[in-house]
Write a protein that holds these residues in place. Structure first.
Motif, PDB file in Angstrom:
ATOM      1  N   LEU A   3       0.837  -1.198   0.000  1.00  0.00           N
ATOM      2  CA  LEU A   3       0.000   0.000   0.000  1.00  0.00           C
ATOM      3  C   LEU A   3       0.873   1.249   0.000  1.00  0.00           C
ATOM      4  N   ALA A   4       0.646   2.114  -0.959  1.00  0.00           N
ATOM      5  CA  ALA A   4       1.403   3.369  -1.033  1.00  0.00           C
ATOM      6  C   ALA A   4       0.883   4.355   0.008  1.00  0.00           C
ATOM      7  N   ASP A   5       1.771   5.148   0.582  1.00  0.00           N
ATOM      8  CA  ASP A   5       1.371   6.139   1.583  1.00  0.00           C
ATOM      9  C   ASP A   5       0.338   7.115   1.031  1.00  0.00           C
ATOM     10  N   ASP A   6       0.420   7.423  -0.271  1.00  0.00           N
ATOM     11  CA  ASP A   6      -0.540   8.374  -0.849  1.00  0.00           C
ATOM     12  C   ASP A   6      -1.908   7.733  -1.127  1.00  0.00           C
ATOM     13  N   ALA A   7      -2.061   6.440  -0.838  1.00  0.00           N
ATOM     14  CA  ALA A   7      -3.347   5.755  -1.002  1.00  0.00           C
ATOM     15  C   ALA A   7      -4.185   5.812   0.273  1.00  0.00           C
ATOM     16  N   LEU A   8      -3.640   6.407   1.333  1.00  0.00           N
ATOM     17  CA  LEU A   8      -4.371   6.496   2.592  1.00  0.00           C
ATOM     18  C   LEU A   8      -5.496   7.519   2.484  1.00  0.00           C
ATOM     19  N   VAL A   9      -6.605   7.237   3.166  1.00  0.00           N
ATOM     20  CA  VAL A   9      -7.798   8.072   3.113  1.00  0.00           C
ATOM     21  C   VAL A   9      -7.623   9.297   4.009  1.00  0.00           C
ATOM     22  N   ASP A  10      -7.954  10.463   3.473  1.00  0.00           N
ATOM     23  CA  ASP A  10      -7.922  11.698   4.257  1.00  0.00           C
ATOM     24  C   ASP A  10      -9.187  11.805   5.109  1.00  0.00           C
ATOM     25  N   GLY A  11      -9.067  12.514   6.231  1.00  0.00           N
ATOM     26  CA  GLY A  11     -10.225  12.792   7.061  1.00  0.00           C
ATOM     27  C   GLY A  11     -10.692  11.623   7.898  1.00  0.00           C
ATOM     28  N   TRP A  12      -9.791  10.656   8.137  1.00  0.00           N
ATOM     29  CA  TRP A  12     -10.171   9.493   8.934  1.00  0.00           C
ATOM     30  C   TRP A  12      -9.170   9.274  10.051  1.00  0.00           C
ATOM     31  N   GLY A  13      -8.702  10.351  10.610  1.00  0.00           N
ATOM     32  CA  GLY A  13      -7.726  10.277  11.694  1.00  0.00           C
ATOM     33  C   GLY A  13      -6.327   9.986  11.178  1.00  0.00           C
TER      34      GLY A  13
END
Length: 184
Positions: free
Chosen positions: A84-94
């Motif tokens: 999983l790439a770091d830029d694939a993380l969801v924003d606004g979820w802590g």
């Protein structure tokens, strides 16, 4: 930690679309609110969530805006993944961080804080259990047999692990709560 069929399978609790032909067993079980009290008990102790990549990708599509999962929104989240790439993380979820190795998970366990709860993530739970990084198993056993499904327990090759029963309950719908501490 997990919803299980009686034979230990955790595969596809929500529907057959998740991959197992016997899927949907959680929703096929009569709803008895007390049978899910373990979920609230877990949340009271949880200070962070840990996911495997597949579970993170599945849950992150609806949990951030789900009123039913609002209590999880601000908890720190960790994703154990080598892909999983770091830029694939969801924003606004802590706060969310990718952990790349088993050692990263072991290091996280050594930090000050409370319980780190694994949601879904059968492969991750299996791997961490074999590595001695699981301290407690919170199980809801559902009255189904799903041969061939995923499990968080090794079929063979792992060392024997002793467990100590912490809590248990049986509910009218056939669900059994089992909470075990791993003996060290």
């Amino acid at each position: 930690m997990s919803d299980h069929a009686l034979d230990g399978a955790i595969d596809s609790p929500g529907s057959t679309a998740e991959g197992h032909q016997g899927g949907g067993w959680v929703f096929d079980t009569e709803f008895v609110p007390d049978a899910y009290s373990l979920k609230a008990e877990e949340l009271e102790e949880t200070t962070a969530l840990l996911f495997g990549r597949n579970s993170y990708e599945a849950f992150s599509t609806f949990w951030p805006t789900s009123p039913d999962h609002a209590a999880y929104r601000d908890l720190p989240k960790y994703v154990a993944s080598t892909t999983l790439a770091d830029d694939a993380l969801v924003d606004g979820w802590g706060t969310t961080k990718v952990l790349r190795t088993t050692e990263d998970v072991a290091d996280l366990k050594q930090t000050d804080g409370g319980a780190i709860f694994i949601h879904g993530s059968a492969d991750l739970a299996l791997h961490l259990g074999e590595a001695g990084l699981i301290d407690r198993y919170n199980l809801l056993m559902f009255p189904y047999l799903l041969p061939g499904g995923k499990t968080i327990f090794s079929a063979s090759g792992a060392d024997r692990r002793g467990l100590r029963l912490r809590d248990s309950a049986v509910y009218a719908n056939g669900v059994v709560k089992l909470v075990y501490d791993v003996r060290r």
